[in-house]
Design a protein around this motif. Structure first.
Motif, PDB file in Angstrom:
ATOM      1  N   CYS A 261       0.830  -1.211   0.000  1.00  0.00           N
ATOM      2  CA  CYS A 261       0.000   0.000   0.000  1.00  0.00           C
ATOM      3  C   CYS A 261       0.861   1.255   0.000  1.00  0.00           C
ATOM      4  O   CYS A 261       0.533   2.243  -0.683  1.00  0.00           O
ATOM      5  CB  CYS A 261      -0.927  -0.008   1.217  1.00  0.00           C
ATOM      6  SG  CYS A 261      -2.210  -1.278   1.155  1.00  0.00           S
TER       7      CYS A 261
ATOM      8  N   ASP B  32      -6.292   2.975   2.012  1.00  0.00           N
ATOM      9  CA  ASP B  32      -5.907   1.560   2.083  1.00  0.00           C
ATOM     10  C   ASP B  32      -4.676   1.382   2.971  1.00  0.00           C
ATOM     11  O   ASP B  32      -4.578   0.395   3.722  1.00  0.00           O
ATOM     12  CB  ASP B  32      -5.623   1.012   0.688  1.00  0.00           C
ATOM     13  CG  ASP B  32      -6.886   0.895  -0.153  1.00  0.00           C
ATOM     14  OD1 ASP B  32      -7.991   0.928   0.430  1.00  0.00           O
ATOM     15  OD2 ASP B  32      -6.761   0.774  -1.388  1.00  0.00           O
ATOM     16  N   TYR B  33      -3.757   2.301   2.876  1.00  0.00           N
ATOM     17  CA  TYR B  33      -2.547   2.243   3.697  1.00  0.00           C
ATOM     18  C   TYR B  33      -2.897   2.330   5.179  1.00  0.00           C
ATOM     19  O   TYR B  33      -2.403   1.555   6.002  1.00  0.00           O
ATOM     20  CB  TYR B  33      -1.587   3.373   3.308  1.00  0.00           C
ATOM     21  CG  TYR B  33      -0.372   3.472   4.198  1.00  0.00           C
ATOM     22  CD1 TYR B  33       0.734   2.661   3.977  1.00  0.00           C
ATOM     23  CD2 TYR B  33      -0.340   4.363   5.264  1.00  0.00           C
ATOM     24  CE1 TYR B  33       1.842   2.740   4.799  1.00  0.00           C
ATOM     25  CE2 TYR B  33       0.770   4.450   6.083  1.00  0.00           C
ATOM     26  CZ  TYR B  33       1.854   3.632   5.849  1.00  0.00           C
ATOM     27  OH  TYR B  33       2.948   3.717   6.673  1.00  0.00           O
TER      28      TYR B  33
END
Length: 448
Positions: free
Chosen positions: A150, A205-206
């Motif tokens: 990510c 997402d990270y």
């Protein structure tokens, strides 16, 4: 040297974006994969659950061993009495005390097989404890590599946004000079907006990946965990047959199933003791009278010493039913062992083939990335020279981002599959399974 500086600059820029989307008050922690695994082994609840099962198995063995030892019992009674049988007594109370000592001499195999079953259960619990650790290591490794994936994608989209912004500035300059049409500006603005949206999604997402990792290692979810490592490729040295053979010799849960089978067999033999005679040794002393610990009642003053033989010649088929029940448990354990062996082979093969496919993709995607970078560079030069179109630049930019994403994904899948392969093979965390394997081999030689 220049490529390293550019890479460091891209990472710094991406981290700046992550910080902008993060919580400034959260604690920042730099961590390697090994540090994360060690932290998870200290904090993960699955470890506590498996540890409790191990403690239970230990005390079950202690209980089984004590069943073959001596027992001392004291029974004390106190009654208020009356009636013609006690006429002439100066007291209306009757007290009694019995002290007894007993010890089994022959239990028909119940004690011995009970101890053996508990020993097998303890060995199985120890192996299951190690397997739990291996599964936690695999989970944390997957979390860690996903964070790296990510983060790399954030860097790619940030770089793409920068490239598109620079291109848009260039297009606006050409528009003011009357060299290009307005539609070039509009299409460039649309591409930039879409790429910014992808960047926001990648950043989210990270953060989700970091929160998942924090949860699995026992850190507060809001902690800003920063991996110290990068997604890299390292050649795997072993072949599939070698991995398969290693798994047969090291998978702790495979040996746990074998110990479970032996445990069920021992429990079946212990159940058969109901068909055999039992011999116990015992000593008892009885005292009683009109007050506690007084022996003024002749009928209550006695002692015995000797042995007692008992044999349930007929119990309406209860023992036979219990033995058959244990036989069914043995058949189930045999099926579980065969099923586990097949699953182990499948897990090893699946992880190895996935790793192999990802390894091939790494080489393919690296070549594709190099070509996409060169194509993008050429299209930018052509557009600036007035011989290329804006659409060609946008198309080259999209292909470059896609190629970078594919390369990152191939690296991620390779590292993830490699970690899964270690777990499928039973690469140890703390426990060496060799003594357990030798114990099983020795018991097979003895025909147990």
């Amino acid at each position: 040297m220049k490529s390293r500086k550019k890479k460091a600059g891209a990472i710094a820029l991406a981290l700046a974006v992550l910080t902008a989307f993060g919580t400034s008050s959260a604690e920042r922690v730099d961590m390697t994969l090994d540090e994360g695994i060690r932290l998870a082994l200290e904090n993960n609840y699955s470890i506590e659950e498996s540890g409790a099962d191990l403690d239970s198995a230990y005390w079950s063995l202690r209980e089984a061993r004590r069943n073959g030892g001596p027992k001392v019992n004291w029974t004390s009674t106190a009654y208020r009495v009356g009636g013609k049988a006690y006429e002439g007594w100066n007291h209306n109370g009757l007290y009694g005390n019995q002290f007894s000592f007993s010890m089994p001499i022959y239990s028909g195999g119940r004690v011995e097989n009970g101890i053996k079953a508990a020993e097998m259960g303890l060995s199985g619990a120890e192996l299951e404890y190690e397997r739990t650790k291996q599964n936690i290591r695999n989970t944390v490794s997957g979390d860690y590599y996903y964070i790296l994936k990510c983060r790399s994608e954030v860097e790619v989209y940030q770089e793409s946004v920068n490239n598109l912004q620079a291109h848009l500035d260039n297009v606006n300059a050409k528009l003011r000079a009357g060299v290009v049409a307005q539609k070039d500006v509009l299409s460039s603005e649309v591409s930039l907006a879409e790429e910014k949206q992808k960047l926001v999604t990648a950043v989210n997402d990270y953060h989700v990946a970091v929160a998942t990792f924090n949860n699995d290692v026992g850190l507060p979810m809001e902690t800003e965990t920063n991996p110290r490592e990068q997604l890299e490729y390292e050649k795997y040295a072993f072949t599939l047959p070698e991995c398969d053979e290693y798994a047969k010799l090291h998978r702790p849960d495979l040996f746990q199933k074998e110990f479970n089978l032996r445990q069920k067999k021992a429990e079946m033999e212990a159940a058969k003791s109901g068909m055999r005679p039992k011999l116990d040794a015992g000593v008892s002393r009885n005292i009683g009278g009109s007050s506690a610990f007084k022996t003024d009642s002749v009928t209550s003053d006695s002692w015995t010493a000797g042995v007692a033989l008992s044999w349930d010649i007929f119990d309406s088929g209860i023992t036979s039913a219990q033995v058959n029940k244990k036989k069914a448990a043995v058949h189930r354990a045999e099926a579980e062992l065969k099923d586990k062996l097949n699953n182990v082979r499948l897990e090893v093969r699946t992880a190895y083939l996935n790793m192999q496919a990802a390894e091939e993709n790494i080489g393919t995607m690296r070549e594709a990335l190099e070509k996409a970078q060169e194509d993008y560079r050429i299209e930018v030069v052509r557009y600036n020279a007035g011989v290329g179109t804006n659409l060609e630049v946008m198309d080259a930019q999209d292909k470059l981002v896609s190629a970078k994403g594919d390369f990152i994904n191939a690296l991620y899948k390779y590292n993830y599959s490699r970690a899964s392969l270690d777990t499928a093979m039973g690469v140890p965390v703390d426990l060496d399974v060799t003594p357990y394997r030798q114990t099983l081999e020795n018991s097979e030689k003895k025909g147990e």
